[in-house]
Design a protein around this motif. Sequence first.
Motif, short mmCIF file in Angstrom:
data_model
loop_
_atom_site.label_atom_id
_atom_site.label_comp_id
_atom_site.label_asym_id
_atom_site.label_seq_id
_atom_site.Cartn_x
_atom_site.Cartn_y
_atom_site.Cartn_z
N GLU A 83 0.85 -1.19 0.00
CA GLU A 83 0.00 0.00 0.00
C GLU A 83 0.89 1.25 0.00
OE1 GLU A 83 -3.22 0.09 -0.28
OE2 GLU A 83 -3.51 -2.09 -0.13
N PRO A 84 0.76 2.13 -1.00
CA PRO A 84 1.57 3.35 -1.00
C PRO A 84 1.15 4.28 0.14
CG PRO A 84 -0.06 3.42 -2.76
CD PRO A 84 -0.14 2.04 -2.16
N CYS A 85 2.14 4.95 0.72
CA CYS A 85 1.89 5.89 1.82
C CYS A 85 1.96 7.32 1.28
CB CYS A 85 2.93 5.69 2.93
SG CYS A 85 2.91 4.04 3.66
N ASP A 86 0.84 7.99 1.28
CA ASP A 86 0.76 9.38 0.84
C ASP A 86 -0.34 10.05 1.65
OD1 ASP A 86 0.95 11.76 -0.50
OD2 ASP A 86 0.33 11.00 -2.46
N PRO A 87 0.02 11.05 2.49
CA PRO A 87 1.31 11.73 2.65
C PRO A 87 2.43 10.78 3.10
CG PRO A 87 -0.47 12.91 3.77
CD PRO A 87 -1.01 11.58 3.39
N VAL A 88 3.67 11.20 2.80
CA VAL A 88 4.79 10.36 3.22
C VAL A 88 4.99 10.44 4.73
CG1 VAL A 88 6.00 10.33 1.02
CG2 VAL A 88 6.43 12.22 2.61
N TYR A 89 4.73 11.60 5.30
CA TYR A 89 4.66 11.69 6.76
C TYR A 89 4.06 13.03 7.18
CZ TYR A 89 9.34 13.97 6.33
OH TYR A 89 10.41 14.76 5.98
N GLY A 90 3.49 13.01 8.39
CA GLY A 90 3.00 14.23 9.00
C GLY A 90 4.00 14.70 10.04
N ILE A 91 3.88 15.92 10.44
CA ILE A 91 4.79 16.50 11.44
C ILE A 91 3.97 17.23 12.49
CG2 ILE A 91 6.67 18.12 11.86
CD1 ILE A 91 6.46 17.20 8.38
N ILE A 92 4.34 17.01 13.75
CA ILE A 92 3.78 17.78 14.86
C ILE A 92 4.93 18.53 15.51
CG2 ILE A 92 2.52 17.72 17.04
CD1 ILE A 92 1.26 15.09 16.12
N PHE A 93 4.89 19.85 15.44
CA PHE A 93 5.98 20.69 15.93
C PHE A 93 5.86 20.92 17.44
CE2 PHE A 93 5.64 21.85 11.42
CZ PHE A 93 6.96 21.72 11.03
N PRO A 94 6.94 21.37 18.08
CA PRO A 94 6.89 21.63 19.53
C PRO A 94 5.81 22.62 19.93
CG PRO A 94 9.17 21.57 18.79
CD PRO A 94 8.31 21.51 17.54
N ASP A 95 5.44 23.56 19.04
CA ASP A 95 4.40 24.54 19.38
C ASP A 95 2.99 24.01 19.14
OD1 ASP A 95 4.16 24.56 16.63
OD2 ASP A 95 4.78 26.65 16.36
N GLY A 96 2.89 22.73 18.72
CA GLY A 96 1.58 22.13 18.49
C GLY A 96 1.07 22.25 17.06
N SER A 97 1.71 23.07 16.23
CA SER A 97 1.28 23.19 14.84
C SER A 97 1.63 21.93 14.07
CB SER A 97 1.92 24.42 14.20
OG SER A 97 3.33 24.31 14.20
N ARG A 98 0.93 21.72 12.96
CA ARG A 98 1.08 20.49 12.19
C ARG A 98 1.15 20.79 10.70
NH1 ARG A 98 -2.12 15.71 14.97
NH2 ARG A 98 -2.16 16.43 17.13
N LEU A 99 1.74 19.85 10.00
CA LEU A 99 1.63 19.83 8.54
C LEU A 99 1.88 18.41 8.07
CD1 LEU A 99 4.71 19.62 7.16
CD2 LEU A 99 4.79 22.02 7.77
N ALA A 100 1.53 18.16 6.82
CA ALA A 100 1.77 16.84 6.22
C ALA A 100 2.47 17.04 4.88
CB ALA A 100 0.46 16.10 6.02
N TYR A 101 3.47 16.22 4.63
CA TYR A 101 4.21 16.33 3.38
C TYR A 101 3.70 15.31 2.37
CZ TYR A 101 7.81 19.51 5.18
OH TYR A 101 8.48 20.60 5.68
#
Length: 498
Positions: A83-101
């Motif tokens: 199964e392909p993984c997309d997004p390749v990974y998400g990120i949770i920053f120390p300040d609580g903000s997030r994004l997904a690549y």
Amino acid sequence: MADYDVIVIGAGLGGLTAGALLAGKGRRTLVLEQSGSIGGCCSTYEREGYRFDVGATILEIMRPFEILFQRLGTSLWEEVKLEPCDPVYGIIFPDGSRLAYPASVEEKAEVISRISPEDGRAWLEYAHYVGDFMRKAVDSFFLGPVNGMPDMARIFLREPRLLKFLPLFARSFEDVMRRFFKDEKVLDSLSYPGKFCGLPPALAPGIFAFLSYAEHEGVYFPRGGMIALPEAVRRCGERFGMQLLLNARVEKVLVRGRRVEGVRLADGMEMTSTVVVSDVNARTLYLEMVGEEHLPWLPRYGIKSYRLSASAPMINVGLDRRPPLDAHHTLITESMEKMNEYWFGDMRKGLLPRETFGLVCFPTFSDPSMAPEGHHVLNIVQSGPYGVREIDWDRDKRAYGERQLERLSKRAIPGLADHVTVMDVLTPRDYERRLLLPEGAILGLDMDLPSSAVFRPAARSKSIRGLYLCGASTHPGGGLPSVTASGIIAADLVGKYE
């Protein structure tokens, strides 16, 4: 006549790879595994209806796997449902903000540009540079033996374009990343994959900078769990007559006149062969299974000088609801500065991290069959030394797991601790006992430059004739693509010299 043409010690992915390929060449091959299951750090177990992976969590850098199955007369894509993984990974920053690549290199540049337009442009330059290095290195350096400097020279002669990447060998991972990127938040989001080599950014070799790009060449999860890959290799090997014996712990490699003659099991049974391929840690192999008495003084001193790689406790949890995560992998980041501080400070003192950072794998994001209907699975990988001072890994591991889940609930995954139905904590001591990894060293030996390539234990032993090495403690190192490549290298060397 010997009992077997080849005996392989260990049914980890490296050992299975070597065994299957040698069986495919018509060798009478026996693989001996000390435990009751195959795969080592690439395996899966079931508990109360949940399927949990051990160690490895995804497949990437696919070329070694593709080559392996091609040589076995089939294809990776035919043998393993991926199964392909997309997004390749998400990120949770120390300040609580997030994004997904996203998987797309260009779309990732757009995401980065929202933080820093300059770094968005730099990402495209970086991806071109390290992507070019990865492709050239995998087909030459990665899949070729480096038993001595002549082997290294031949690699560069065959692929002279590798010379333009020499700066990667001379710099640290942190140096390479800071050369391309300036914004600290962008650096945080791109730098954690470098820690997959078991070292902090300041010590990890610059060649591992490609890890922050590798997912964009394809990252996959095998349906049914990571065990699907070693099971496929086993299945292919058995088609060619490879034999596998479980619960068969090798106690000694039999040596006479600096030549292997076979192995002795823990129950006293002896099996003969003039070729032995070892998929166990090189220190364990030489110092315990072979014995120092069979080694010249310089190799004996050399093998003792290697440092074991870092370990990493893993918390596997079953949940009764879907966690608020948007990718198969989520990185809970800290700055490179704080990761370096932990490595050089508290970790060396035997202390656990004060900050919450690590990798959260969400297998049911890609494969819902890993848990009962409506339930989910998480694998949480964090930092923690084998010789921790604050707790006893055996006595306190449940308390450790509960504490980490509470911290994750506050920092990254709201409500996590309230929805756990099953928790299983795998500590460095568990890896040592179950997988025979000394001090839980999941990457075998340190993967810094003085322990890499030609400086790593040779795939063809220089001290004992007929003895070959594969797995994480030989070239090209730890990680699933690397140990698969090591099995290919060992099988090729046996075919050349025996």
